[in-house]
Design a protein around this motif. Structure first.
Motif, mmCIF file in Angstrom:
data_model
loop_
_atom_site.group_PDB
_atom_site.id
_atom_site.type_symbol
_atom_site.label_atom_id
_atom_site.label_comp_id
_atom_site.label_asym_id
_atom_site.label_seq_id
_atom_site.Cartn_x
_atom_site.Cartn_y
_atom_site.Cartn_z
ATOM 1 N N GLU A 295 0.782 -1.169 0.077
ATOM 2 C CA GLU A 295 -0.021 0.189 0.057
ATOM 3 C C GLU A 295 0.823 1.414 0.232
ATOM 4 O OE1 GLU A 295 -3.229 2.179 2.738
ATOM 5 O OE2 GLU A 295 -2.773 0.149 3.312
ATOM 6 N N TYR A 296 1.917 1.279 0.764
ATOM 7 C CA TYR A 296 2.884 2.367 0.879
ATOM 8 C C TYR A 296 4.155 1.967 0.849
ATOM 9 C CZ TYR A 296 2.649 1.574 5.977
ATOM 10 O OH TYR A 296 2.797 0.923 7.172
ATOM 11 N N ILE A 297 5.142 2.765 0.871
ATOM 12 C CA ILE A 297 6.650 2.592 1.379
ATOM 13 C C ILE A 297 7.074 3.764 1.986
ATOM 14 C CG2 ILE A 297 7.384 3.668 -1.126
ATOM 15 C CD1 ILE A 297 9.528 1.274 -0.987
ATOM 16 N N LYS A 298 7.989 3.425 3.230
ATOM 17 C CA LYS A 298 8.631 4.403 3.686
ATOM 18 C C LYS A 298 9.586 5.193 2.903
ATOM 19 C CE LYS A 298 7.472 2.729 8.222
ATOM 20 N NZ LYS A 298 8.123 2.374 9.629
ATOM 21 N N LEU A 299 9.946 6.467 2.884
ATOM 22 C CA LEU A 299 10.799 7.418 2.195
ATOM 23 C C LEU A 299 12.478 6.489 2.464
ATOM 24 C CD1 LEU A 299 11.434 9.793 0.426
ATOM 25 C CD2 LEU A 299 11.701 11.234 2.654
ATOM 26 N N ALA B 4 20.755 7.582 4.091
ATOM 27 C CA ALA B 4 19.331 8.146 3.855
ATOM 28 C C ALA B 4 19.026 9.313 4.838
ATOM 29 C CB ALA B 4 18.505 7.117 3.870
ATOM 30 N N LYS B 5 19.516 8.849 6.224
ATOM 31 C CA LYS B 5 19.485 10.034 7.052
ATOM 32 C C LYS B 5 20.296 11.253 6.974
ATOM 33 C CE LYS B 5 19.931 10.451 12.376
ATOM 34 N NZ LYS B 5 20.274 9.723 13.398
ATOM 35 N N GLU C 102 11.355 17.315 2.356
ATOM 36 C CA GLU C 102 11.159 16.458 3.399
ATOM 37 C C GLU C 102 12.187 15.903 4.033
ATOM 38 O OE1 GLU C 102 9.197 14.486 5.657
ATOM 39 O OE2 GLU C 102 7.723 14.946 4.143
ATOM 40 N N ASP C 103 12.232 15.729 5.407
ATOM 41 C CA ASP C 103 13.382 15.325 6.129
ATOM 42 C C ASP C 103 12.964 14.126 7.322
ATOM 43 O OD1 ASP C 103 11.712 16.454 8.334
ATOM 44 O OD2 ASP C 103 13.455 17.875 8.654
ATOM 45 N N ARG C 104 11.799 13.366 6.981
ATOM 46 C CA ARG C 104 11.230 12.339 7.853
ATOM 47 C C ARG C 104 11.733 11.101 7.113
ATOM 48 N NH1 ARG C 104 5.370 13.818 8.432
ATOM 49 N NH2 ARG C 104 5.731 14.486 6.505
ATOM 50 N N ARG C 105 12.408 10.186 7.671
ATOM 51 C CA ARG C 105 12.829 8.971 7.090
ATOM 52 C C ARG C 105 11.654 8.038 6.898
ATOM 53 N NH1 ARG C 105 17.472 6.218 10.134
ATOM 54 N NH2 ARG C 105 16.420 7.028 12.096
ATOM 55 N N GLY C 106 10.568 8.125 7.766
ATOM 56 C CA GLY C 106 9.607 7.382 8.039
ATOM 57 C C GLY C 106 8.583 7.786 7.173
ATOM 58 N N ARG C 107 8.452 8.828 6.535
ATOM 59 C CA ARG C 107 7.362 9.383 5.621
ATOM 60 C C ARG C 107 6.949 8.340 4.851
ATOM 61 N NH1 ARG C 107 5.634 14.350 2.748
ATOM 62 N NH2 ARG C 107 4.013 13.536 1.210
ATOM 63 N N LYS C 108 5.236 7.958 4.700
ATOM 64 C CA LYS C 108 4.947 7.157 3.858
ATOM 65 C C LYS C 108 4.501 7.703 2.497
ATOM 66 C CE LYS C 108 2.946 4.754 7.702
ATOM 67 N NZ LYS C 108 1.400 4.334 8.544
ATOM 68 N N LEU C 109 5.033 7.077 1.447
ATOM 69 C CA LEU C 109 4.811 7.288 0.093
ATOM 70 C C LEU C 109 3.770 6.466 -0.268
ATOM 71 C CD1 LEU C 109 8.521 7.757 -0.928
ATOM 72 C CD2 LEU C 109 7.072 9.648 0.009
ATOM 73 N N TYR C 110 2.833 6.971 -1.075
ATOM 74 C CA TYR C 110 1.721 6.320 -1.685
ATOM 75 C C TYR C 110 1.896 6.476 -3.208
ATOM 76 C CZ TYR C 110 -0.120 6.055 2.841
ATOM 77 O OH TYR C 110 -0.196 5.752 4.306
#
Length: 72
Positions: A9-13, A29-30, A45-53
């Motif tokens: 459904e999504y992938i983390k950044l 990545a960090k 964007e600076d959040r590694r855990g940002r969900k991409l759809y």
């Protein structure tokens, strides 16, 4: 623009950056995100855990522009 196909459904950044071959480790990545070298849908964007759809657009300085695509 390069298409990156995901199988969920999504992938983390941070996972996306590895899949797109922009980085090889989570630490890289960090660092990339800390240097404000990544935008998602035109916004920094600076959040590694940002969900991409599917449909999200990611631009990485010195790596390229990508769009998240769903597996058909």
């Amino acid at each position: 623009m390069n298409k990156i196909v995901i199988h969920s459904e999504y992938i983390k950044l941070d996972q996306f950056l590895k899949l797109a071959n922009c980085v090889s480790t989570g630490g890289m990545a960090k660092a990339l995100l800390a240097e404000n070298m990544v935008t998602v849908n035109g916004e920094p964007e600076d959040r590694r855990g940002r969900k991409l759809y599917p449909g999200d657009q990611v631009k990485v300085t010195d790596c390229g522009e990508f769009v998240v695509a769903q597996e058909a």
